[in-house]
Scaffold this motif. Structure first.
Motif, PDB file in Angstrom:
ATOM      1  N   GLU A 156       0.809  -1.220   0.000  1.00 53.27           N
ATOM      2  CA  GLU A 156       0.000   0.000   0.000  1.00 53.27           C
ATOM      3  C   GLU A 156       0.847   1.278   0.000  1.00 53.27           C
ATOM      4  O   GLU A 156       0.316   2.377   0.015  1.00 53.27           O
ATOM      5  CB  GLU A 156      -0.928   0.007   1.222  1.00 53.27           C
ATOM      6  CG  GLU A 156      -1.969  -1.096   1.233  1.00 53.27           C
ATOM      7  CD  GLU A 156      -3.020  -0.916   0.155  1.00 53.27           C
ATOM      8  OE1 GLU A 156      -3.245   0.232  -0.261  1.00 53.27           O
ATOM      9  OE2 GLU A 156      -3.588  -1.921  -0.292  1.00 53.27           O
ATOM     10  N   SER A 167      -2.477  -0.234   5.423  1.00 51.62           N
ATOM     11  CA  SER A 167      -3.178  -1.461   5.049  1.00 51.62           C
ATOM     12  C   SER A 167      -4.020  -1.993   6.204  1.00 51.62           C
ATOM     13  O   SER A 167      -3.581  -1.997   7.361  1.00 51.62           O
ATOM     14  CB  SER A 167      -2.153  -2.521   4.634  1.00 51.62           C
ATOM     15  OG  SER A 167      -2.769  -3.788   4.513  1.00 51.62           O
ATOM     16  N   GLY A 186       1.240   6.762   1.150  1.00 52.07           N
ATOM     17  CA  GLY A 186       0.340   5.693   0.753  1.00 52.07           C
ATOM     18  C   GLY A 186      -0.753   5.510   1.785  1.00 52.07           C
ATOM     19  O   GLY A 186      -1.041   6.409   2.587  1.00 52.07           O
ATOM     20  N   HIS A 187      -1.394   4.335   1.754  1.00 51.75           N
ATOM     21  CA  HIS A 187      -2.467   4.027   2.692  1.00 51.75           C
ATOM     22  C   HIS A 187      -1.953   3.065   3.755  1.00 51.75           C
ATOM     23  O   HIS A 187      -1.002   2.302   3.525  1.00 51.75           O
ATOM     24  CB  HIS A 187      -3.649   3.385   1.962  1.00 51.75           C
ATOM     25  CG  HIS A 187      -4.263   4.268   0.929  1.00 51.75           C
ATOM     26  ND1 HIS A 187      -5.168   3.824  -0.009  1.00 51.75           N
ATOM     27  CD2 HIS A 187      -4.097   5.594   0.668  1.00 51.75           C
ATOM     28  CE1 HIS A 187      -5.526   4.824  -0.786  1.00 51.75           C
ATOM     29  NE2 HIS A 187      -4.882   5.903  -0.396  1.00 51.75           N
ATOM     30  N   HIS A 229      -5.706   8.659   3.361  1.00 49.39           N
ATOM     31  CA  HIS A 229      -6.897   7.825   3.464  1.00 49.39           C
ATOM     32  C   HIS A 229      -7.311   7.712   4.931  1.00 49.39           C
ATOM     33  O   HIS A 229      -6.994   8.599   5.727  1.00 49.39           O
ATOM     34  CB  HIS A 229      -6.648   6.455   2.816  1.00 49.39           C
ATOM     35  CG  HIS A 229      -7.912   5.764   2.382  1.00 49.39           C
ATOM     36  ND1 HIS A 229      -8.796   6.354   1.523  1.00 49.39           N
ATOM     37  CD2 HIS A 229      -8.443   4.550   2.698  1.00 49.39           C
ATOM     38  CE1 HIS A 229      -9.816   5.528   1.308  1.00 49.39           C
ATOM     39  NE2 HIS A 229      -9.628   4.434   2.025  1.00 49.39           N
TER      40      HIS A 229
END
Length: 973
Positions: free
Chosen positions: A34, A82, A79-80, A103
């Motif tokens: 991710e 996970s 990123g995100h 996110h």
């Protein structure tokens, strides 16, 4: 038989443990999957060649080889997070702070029942906090500071009985503070700083007897402070600034109430009444700040506060404008650690006490402005050898400026404006080589301007206006600062503009003097000028052609002189010019009709009797052609008159019909939104068409609140645009849309991305649709240029694949210009809140423009001397970092030095000032060090101590000059 049974059990346990270990390994790989950016390469070794317990950032337990700590703080990750993080069932500590995760926080985090420490601060997490985080029953530290989280503060948190640290600061939470937070009996740190929380302070918070750090600042809290809060005897740090709280301070403050108090900041509220005398008993006090309230009366003795570091009473009603108001100053002599003393904007009267000279030699900042203080400036002020800024402006001080000030060799700001000071400007001020801001305006100073001020090589702002200064303007002075105001004096002779580095000059005001001669041709080299005022002098001659290079000029005043000749057409081509005053001169000929000349309220040409033409609102006579002057026969005149009359009648009728037609079409048009100005009107269908159905092939990028697509508008000509489509499922997308529209509708600058229009409509399925349409920036974002692996940027063939140092500095200057405009020059100060490489876009000639105003905020309190003064910007989001300048070669991009050395060896012009490669390398390193210093000065913890953006522009410009060889390198650039 028994050994076989034991062997079976051992085998079963081993296989079970291996299976559990495999879950951890796969979960970590899912976490890695991710991540879209790993700028430090910490995850590059997360592969099969190494057991996962030895991967960077991983700590495993010795017995079970299960992951217990995941530490990737400050690793340049984006990123995100996970949801597989929830499978690391033995995890006790998760450190992901200081990265760029976005996110939402996955609800699976609630499975981590062994988790004790969760640090996610300074990321971009959005959405709500998962309600099931309350299942992490062993959680002791929960730090979510500096994200974009929203929603109401979760009441479920109150069930985490072991919680010691709870930090929700700098997010977008709203609603009230849950009274149930008072059940967190182990809590010693509570921060809800910088959110949208409203209502009162719950009385039950007074049950938190272990509380040491308590911050509810920068919210919308109102009412009074519950008496129970004053029972928190363990409190050392309390922040309540920037709310709407009112009431008085308790009499026992610092004595029986908060006896361990170290930091007390109640700025920007509605508190009134006197400052309790008991505060003098708070012997541990380091910071006491009650600025921007309504406190009254005199101050008690502060002699016992020997540890005091910062004392700020800015903007209250303290003092009675009488003798004795400043007696407390003498008691501060015992505060040997005092560094900041701010008592500006009050009602202190009496004579300036001589005891100011005996204050701590650690003092860096003294603010006494906007009071009623009389007397003279103490000669002993030169004893304060570490003083960096001294401000006595807007008082009743008289006498001369003491020469002892020249001993303050660290002084960078001296503000004595709006007093009754007399005598000469001391030539010894030229010894203050660090001085960057000198304000002596609106006094009774006389004599000449000392040439020695030219030795203040870092001077950025010099204001000597409205005094009785005489003689010529020293050329050493006019070539020095960025902002120069010498108006309202008795200065004579011509304007000395020869030589020097005039391109740094942004504001030049020499109006209301007795200057003579012509406007210097060399003034055209001041390409950074935004304001030029030469009004009310004795200037003669014409407006020189060289001024056509002043493309950034905004305010241009030549009125009340003896200028002549025609008005140059190029003035109408200046894109930012909004105020042009040419009145009361002797200009002749036709007035242009383009650009600023289209707006009668922006142009003044009265008092020029030989002008003609222009737009009708200027009410000037029509221009007579040369042929008309020679004269025609009466018959020919009659024919021409009849013909012109007929043509004129046809034109009037045609224009009337055209007007009615356009008006009817305008009334029928209801699609799109134009932000209240004349912009393109586009519907959802229009944007669907220009982006080819929002196709993936036209996708430029995506962010927290939506996606951006490239499109082509076919109006009168093809226009490349970038269409930002808001994801309205995201909680703050609508607010982001409104923020961006509000910010961009009223600002305009060459270094801000141009908003063409906005669309607030519905799509073909009846769903709400919101989009912003910008001018397309062909060279993409700075982020894509800094990270070579980034794809999707069509770089022109003539541009290099890497940015050299000069290009990077130029981009930094462009961004600084944009921020200076937003902070200091727009109609209301605007804070961008999200400056980062991905929001800095580059046009075809690599000019940088700042975009994405979705998090922008107006700074409402404009009463402070500077938009970012004192505590007014404490609400602003941002990550604070520090780069020691003496490590610059270790931390900078190694390509920079390589590129500079390569260009030095192949470009003969680069050796104009530096004759050897080693000299060039030394120059590059010195410039990098200077850039690092600027960055550090912009990142200091206290917002009011950060460098102003106008100063940043000037210093970066000087650095660029050294790089390009137009200025010699110097020690401590």
């Amino acid at each position: 038989m028994q050994p076989l049974f034991l062997l079976f059990l051992f085998s079963f346990a081993s296989s079970s443990r291996l299976a559990e270990n495999e879950v951890d390994r796969l979960s970590l790989l899912a976490f890695k999957a991710e991540i879209v950016t790993d700028s430090l390469g910490n995850l590059s070794s997360w592969n099969e060649s190494l057991h996962f317990c030895h991967w960077p950032g991983i700590t495993c337990g010795r017995r079970h080889q299960r992951v217990t700590v995941l530490d990737l703080q400050s690793s340049g990750l984006a990123g995100h997070l996970s949801p597989h993080i929830g499978n690391l069932s033995f995890l006790r500590a998760l450190y992901l702070q200081n990265n760029s995760f976005s996110h939402t926080i996955p609800p699976e985090i609630g499975r981590l029942f062994r988790l004790e420490e969760l640090f996610l601060h300074n990321n971009s997490f959005g959405g709500h906090i998962p309600f099931n985080i309350s299942r992490c029953s062993n959680l002791q530290y929960l730090d979510l500071y500096g994200n974009t989280l929203s929603g109401e503060l979760p009441t479920e948190i109150a069930s985490l009985s072991k919680l010691q640290v709870l930090d929700f600061g700098n997010n977008y939470f709203y609603g009230i503070i849950p009274p149930s937070f008072g059940n967190l009996s182990s809590l010693w740190w509570l921060s809800v700083f910088g959110n949208n929380v409203h209502g009162g302070i719950p009385n039950r918070l007074g049950q938190l007897k272990s509380l040491i750090h308590f911050s509810l600042a920068s919210n919308y809290l109102n009412g009074t402070i519950p008496p129970s809060i004053y029972n928190l005897s363990s409190i050392k740090v309390i922040y309540m600034f920037q709310n709407n709280l009112h009431g008085t301070l308790p009499p026992g403050l610092g004595h029986t109430i908060f006896p361990n108090l170290e930091t007390f900041i109640f700025d920007s509220n509605q508190f009134a009444g006197p400052v309790p005398a008991s505060i003098s008993n708070a012997s541990n006090l380091l910071v006491f700040s009650i600025s921007s309230n309504k406190f009254t009366g005199k101050l008690p003795s502060l002699a016992r506060l020997s540890n005091l570091y910062r004392f700020s009473l800015f903007k209250n009603n303290l003092g009675n404008n009488e003798e004795g108001d400043l007696d407390f100053i003498s008691s501060l002599v015992n505060c040997t650690n005092l560094e900041v003393l701010s008592i500006g904007f009050n009602n202190f009267g009496g004579v300036m006490p001589e005891s100011v000279s005996n204050l701590s030699t650690k003092l860096r900042l003294i603010y006494f402005y906007e009071n009623q203080i009389r007397g003279s400036i103490p000669i002993g002020v030169g004893n304060l050898i570490n003083l960096e800024r001294l401000s006595f402006y807007a008082n009743l001080l008289a006498g001369t400026i003491p020469s002892s000030i020249c001993k303050l060799n660290k002084l960078y700001g001296l503000d004595l404006q709006v007093n009754e000071l007399s005598g000469n400007v001391p030539s010894s001020l030229g010894n203050l080589t660090s001085l960057s801001n000198l304000y002596l305006n609106s006094n009774k100073l006389n004599g000449s301007i000392p040439q020695s001020l030219g030795d203040c090589r870092f001077m950025l702002d010099l204001d000597l206006s409205h005094n009785n200064l005489s003689g010529p303007i020293p050329k050493q002075v006019i070539n020095l600062p960025v902002h120069l105001n010498l108006s309202g004096n008795q200065l004579t002779e011509s304007i000395p503009m020869e030589g020097g580095n005039l391109q740094h000059l942004v504001i030049l005001d020499v109006s209301e003097n007795k200057l003579s001669g012509e406007i210097p041709q060399s003034l055209g080299s001041c390409t950074s000028l935004t304001t030029l005022s030469l009004r009310e002098n004795l200037l003669q001659g014409t407006i020189p052609k060289s001024l056509s290079s002043l493309r950034g000029i905004e305010d241009f005043d030549l009125s009340h002189n003896k200028l002549s000749g025609i008005i140059p057409n190029y003035l109408g081509s200046f894109p930012f010019l909004h105020n042009l005053n040419l009145s009361f001169n002797d200009f002749e000929g036709a007035v242009p009709i383009q650009g600023v000349f289209k707006n009668a309220s922006a142009v003044s040409v009265v008092g020029n009797t030989r002008l003609c033409g222009g737009i009708p609102h200027l009410r000037l006579p029509k221009c007579i052609s040369k042929q008309s002057k020679r004269g025609l026969s009466p018959k020919m005149n009659l024919i021409i008159s009849i013909s012109c009359g007929a043509v004129g009648l046809v034109l009037v009728l045609s224009l009337a019909l055209l007007y009615q037609s356009r008006k009817a079409r305008a009334l029928k048009s209801t699609s799109g939104s134009s932000l209240g100005v004349s912009l393109l009107k586009l519907s959802y269908g229009d944007l669907l068409k220009v982006t080819d159905g929002f196709s993936a092939s036209n996708l430029i990028g995506s962010g927290s609140f939506g996606s951006v697509y490239k499109g082509v508008l076919n109006q009168h000509e093809e226009i490349n645009v970038a269409v930002k489509v808001l994801n309205l499922q995201t909680s703050r997308a609508s607010r982001s849309f409104i923020s961006e529209c509000e910010a961009l509708k009223s600002i305009r600058h060459r270094n801000l991305v141009k908003l063409l229009t906005a669309c607030s409509s519905i799509d073909f399925q009846g769903n709400d649709f919101k989009a912003l349409v910008y001018e397309f920036m062909v060279n993409g974002s700075l982020d894509e240029w800094l990270h070579i692996s980034a794809q999707g940027v069509d770089r022109p063939a003539n541009l290099p694949k890497n940015l050299n140092l000069t290009q990077r500095v130029n981009i930094a200057i462009d961004v600084a210009y944009a921020l200076d405009y937003l902070h200091n020059r727009s109609h209301m100060p605007i804070i961008h809140c999200d400056i980062k490489p991905s929001n800095i876009l580059l046009d075809s000639d690599m000019t940088a423009c700042v975009g994405d105003f979705g998090l922008a905020r107006y700074l409402q309190d404009a009463s402070c001397p500077s938009p970012l003064h004192e505590s007014s910007s404490n609400v602003i989001k941002g990550t604070i970092g520090y780069t020691p300048p003496e490590r610059v070669e270790e931390i900078c991009d190694p390509l920079i030095v390589q590129i500079e050395e390569s260009s030095n060896s192949t470009n003969p012009r680069s050796n104009r000032r530096n004759h050897a490669p080693n000299d060039r390398r030394r120059t590059v390193v010195e410039c990098l060090t200077s850039i690092a210093r600027v960055g550090v000065a912009c990142s200091v913890v206290l917002p009011r101590e950060r460098k102003d953006m106008s100063n940043v522009v000037a210093e970066l410009s000087l650095i660029r000059d050294v790089l390009t060889g137009t200025r010699m390198p110097r020690e401590n650039l």
